[in-house]
Design a protein around this motif. Structure first.
Motif: not given
Length: 158
Positions: A78-97
């Motif tokens: 959640k904290k990483v997502c706040v940092v990403i948001d503050k840098k002006g980005y939004e998450i499109g999608n993620v793929d994990c294995t």
């Protein structure tokens, strides 16, 4: 659009809970680490940070800082997502294995997707989580550890 890749690995040990994607999975061993050692969430965080060219989780949450001792990786995500948001980005999608010989993870995949999607504030349909074995090869195949790979797509906010 920007793409980032993440990877993490932790050793399996006795006396620890096994947490993957925020889900506690019944197993005789857990992952060793400074935080809860959730390799799936760690790889995901690194992919997001990498996509934004912001380094890795060790930069934000150093493993020599007792503030993160036993930390819940979902809260760190959640904290990483706040940092990403503050840098002006939004998450499109993620793929994990997740790569683990045991335990079988299929029964927990949908729960992992939901928890990760909720933490990132994106639809579960934008979160892919897969699990595979190593056909008993290497450290994961021998049951010595679990690893995870993740790829994230981020974009400038519209």
């Amino acid at each position: 659009m920007r793409i980032g890749q993440g990877y993490d690995v932790h050793r399996l040990v006795e006396g620890r809970k096994l947490i993957l994607g925020g889900v506690e999975i019944p197993y005789e061993k857990g992952l060793d680490g400074h935080s809860d050692a959730d390799v799936l969430t760690h790889a995901l965080m690194d992919s997001l940070l990498g996509a934004a060219a912001l380094g890795d989780i060790g930069k934000l949450f150093p493993d020599n800082d007792d503030a993160y001792l036993g930390a819940d990786s979902i809260e760190l995500l959640k904290k990483v997502c706040v940092v990403i948001d503050k840098k002006g980005y939004e998450i499109g999608n993620v793929d994990c294995t997740v790569i683990a010989q045991r335990p079988k993870l299929a029964p927990y995949i949908e729960q992992m997707r939901g928890i990760l999607a909720n933490a990132m504030n994106i639809p579960a349909g934008c979160v892919s989580v897969k699990a595979t074995t190593e056909e008993k090869l290497g450290f994961t195949g021998e049951g010595l550890g679990i690893s995870a790979h993740a790829i994230a797509l981020i974009d400038n906010k519209k």
